[in-house]
Scaffold this motif. Structure first.
Motif, PDB file in Angstrom:
ATOM      1  N   GLU A 187      10.333  -3.152 -12.046  1.00 51.71           N
ATOM      2  CA  GLU A 187       9.681  -2.033 -12.739  1.00 51.71           C
ATOM      3  C   GLU A 187      10.593  -0.819 -12.888  1.00 51.71           C
ATOM      4  N   ARG A 188      11.225  -0.446 -11.789  1.00 50.38           N
ATOM      5  CA  ARG A 188      12.086   0.733 -11.823  1.00 50.38           C
ATOM      6  C   ARG A 188      13.160   0.580 -12.891  1.00 50.38           C
ATOM      7  N   ARG A 222       0.873  -1.184   0.000  1.00 57.83           N
ATOM      8  CA  ARG A 222       0.000   0.000   0.000  1.00 57.83           C
ATOM      9  C   ARG A 222       0.904   1.226   0.000  1.00 57.83           C
ATOM     10  N   ASP A 223       0.665   2.130  -0.946  1.00 57.84           N
ATOM     11  CA  ASP A 223       1.598   3.246  -1.110  1.00 57.84           C
ATOM     12  C   ASP A 223       0.902   4.416  -1.774  1.00 57.84           C
ATOM     13  N   GLU A 224       1.662   5.482  -1.993  1.00 57.38           N
ATOM     14  CA  GLU A 224       1.126   6.664  -2.647  1.00 57.38           C
ATOM     15  C   GLU A 224       0.815   6.372  -4.121  1.00 57.38           C
ATOM     16  N   ILE A 225       0.185   7.333  -4.807  1.00 57.32           N
ATOM     17  CA  ILE A 225      -0.139   7.154  -6.219  1.00 57.32           C
ATOM     18  C   ILE A 225       0.581   8.221  -7.031  1.00 57.32           C
ATOM     19  N   ASP A 226       1.492   7.802  -7.890  1.00 57.89           N
ATOM     20  CA  ASP A 226       2.101   8.703  -8.871  1.00 57.89           C
ATOM     21  C   ASP A 226       2.727   7.854  -9.986  1.00 57.89           C
ATOM     22  N   ALA A 227       3.486   8.509 -10.883  1.00 58.58           N
ATOM     23  CA  ALA A 227       3.955   7.816 -12.092  1.00 58.58           C
ATOM     24  C   ALA A 227       4.933   6.675 -11.803  1.00 58.58           C
ATOM     25  N   SER A 228       5.508   6.631 -10.598  1.00 55.33           N
ATOM     26  CA  SER A 228       6.455   5.542 -10.332  1.00 55.33           C
ATOM     27  C   SER A 228       6.014   4.622  -9.192  1.00 55.33           C
ATOM     28  N   GLU A 237      -3.751   8.881 -12.257  1.00 53.40           N
ATOM     29  CA  GLU A 237      -2.304   8.988 -12.473  1.00 53.40           C
ATOM     30  C   GLU A 237      -1.580   9.401 -11.206  1.00 53.40           C
ATOM     31  N   ASP A 238      -2.229  10.241 -10.417  1.00 50.18           N
ATOM     32  CA  ASP A 238      -1.520  10.851  -9.301  1.00 50.18           C
ATOM     33  C   ASP A 238      -2.533  11.335  -8.261  1.00 50.18           C
ATOM     34  N   VAL A 239      -2.210  11.132  -6.994  1.00 52.84           N
ATOM     35  CA  VAL A 239      -3.017  11.710  -5.914  1.00 52.84           C
ATOM     36  C   VAL A 239      -2.058  12.374  -4.945  1.00 52.84           C
ATOM     37  N   ARG A 265       1.936   2.587 -14.798  1.00 48.96           N
ATOM     38  CA  ARG A 265       0.673   1.942 -15.172  1.00 48.96           C
ATOM     39  C   ARG A 265       0.754   1.275 -16.538  1.00 48.96           C
ATOM     40  N   LEU A 266       1.664   1.773 -17.396  1.00 51.36           N
ATOM     41  CA  LEU A 266       1.755   1.223 -18.755  1.00 51.36           C
ATOM     42  C   LEU A 266       2.036  -0.276 -18.750  1.00 51.36           C
TER      43      LEU A 266
END
Ligand code: PHE
Length: 410
Positions: free
Chosen positions: A283-284, A125-131, A357-359, A296-297
């Protein structure tokens, strides 16, 4: 709102006060991107397996584990924050989604495997952004030998081979001591043996970094690949390290590793062996190697994504135009019983799926008289595959608001 039981991977699990897994997460457990031919995560997995060709390659281990496997078997303290419901996904108090591939160390070592790689999906469980995405892939690698002179000599011999190989490569390594006062050998270990294990670990991973990055980084005599070792801490290794690679002007954190805690090996009934383990996030690295701009891609089922790749090849991703973003703000009073930001993120993920995409939390306020607290979030919506229309975004945001009210009681 929680049902009395939830089906995951063909079995049904009773729910309880621990249950926090959401349908958005359940829908991911069967995807297995690391086994999808041509997918960048699959190609990267195969590349690492190639590099460790004489290791056992494990690839289909269920993500459902007990908290014992994920934490206790690795000597995590009782009060470690990773155990909390706000950080990990639980089906119920006795069953969770693994947060790292280390959860399988004891079972794999106890099968008698001395050199192995295990690739799998892990959940946090983590934040939401492009990475950041609540599901990603890790590879655990481990190598152990008998802790007598014969085993230790075998490690040293392998190290000589690797040292020779690396001496012919355009690589510069910033090192830290194998063992030190702040990164000690374990009391059960002869410190000399510990040094030999740590040295072999470093050489093995420097060699892997060269294999993965030298091609894209264009490592030359004048401009060699730079790898840096940093002292680290994990509850299940000592000494412990992190590895960073210098790429396009930045140091990138690539992996964590160390000399396996003897108690782990004792639990696996291989008390007279010792060695190392590492955990590599795929992923990174894939985002860097393939120039993929948004995590997300990897989960996209749009043919314009997957058709760009060929199994075994690392090529540059060509974005099929970036569709416009659309953001909405929401602010609310926190409920009496408090609220964790990760609960807000899972509500948004569950409703918007991969359209979010981002919160970001953009404001926090405490009323000076009543002491009541409020928070404001900006939710950025964007599809990877098409343009969203305002009505659709409004509808998503309304559902988010309703769910925040009903489930989180804001
Ligand atoms: N499991 C650790 C993580 O996810 C990485 C790790 C693996 C560290 C093996 C040491 C040994 O961060």
């Amino acid at each position: 709102p929680t049902p009395s039981a939830i089906p995951v991977l063909g079995k049904t699990y009773p729910t309880d006060a621990y249950t926090n897994i959401t349908p958005a997460i359940v829908s991911k457990v069967s995807r297995q991107l690391h086994l999808q031919d041509g997918h960048p995560i699959c190609t990267l997995r195969a590349l690492v397996e190639d590099h460790f060709a004489d290791f056992a390659h494990l690839r289909s281990v269920s993500p459902l584990v007990t908290p014992y496997q994920n934490f206790d078997s690795l000597s995590f303290p009782e009060d470690h924050p990773g155990r909390s419901k706000t950080d990990s996904y639980y089906l119920n108090q006795d069953m969770m989604l693994r947060t790292h591939t280390s959860a399988h160390e004891v079972e794999v070592f106890s099968e008698g495997k001395e050199r192995w790689l295990l690739t799998a999906d892990v959940y946090r469980r983590d934040e939401i952004d492009a990475s950041h995405y609540p599901v990603f892939h890790q590879m655990e690698g481990a190598k152990i030998v008998s802790s007598d002179e014969a085993g230790v000599q075998a490690m040293e011999e392998d190290s000589r081979r690797l040292e020779h190989e690396l001496s012919q490569s355009n690589i510069i390594i910033e090192d830290v001591p194998h063992v030190s006062g702040t990164n000690p050998a374990q009391p059960e270990h002869d410190p000399r043996h510990s040094e030999i294990m740590a040295k072999n670990l470093k050489l093995s991973l420097n060699s892997l970094m060269y294999k993965l990055f030298a091609g894209v980084a264009g490592a030359t005599k004048e401009d060699p690949l730079r790898v840096r070792w940093i002292e680290a801490y994990f509850p299940f290794t000592s000494p412990s390290f992190e590895v960073e690679v210098f790429f396009r002007g930045k140091w990138l954190e690539i992996l964590g590793c160390g000399v396996v805690l003897q108690s782990t090996l004792d639990r696996a009934n291989v008390a007279n062996e010792m060695g190392w383990a590492f955990g590599l996030g795929l992923e990174r690295i894939a985002m860097i190697l393939y120039s993929i701009p948004d995590i997300r891609l990897f989960w996209s089922e749009d043919p314009r994504f997957i058709s760009q790749f060929k199994a075994g090849d690392i090529t540059t991703f060509k974005p099929y135009s970036k569709y416009p973003e659309s953001y909405r703000d929401v602010s609310f009073w926190k409920p009496q019983e408090g609220l964790h930001e990760n609960d807000v993120y899972d509500v948004v993920r569950d409703i918007a799926g991969d359209l979010v995409e981002d919160v970001k939390m953009i404001d926090q306020f405490t009323h000076p008289k009543t002491g009541r607290e409020s928070m404001a979030f900006r939710v950025t919506y964007r599809s990877m595959d098409r343009s969203l229309v305002n009505d659709e975004v409004n509808a998503l945001q309304e559902q988010v608001i309703e769910r925040l009210r009903e489930h989180l009681r804001v």
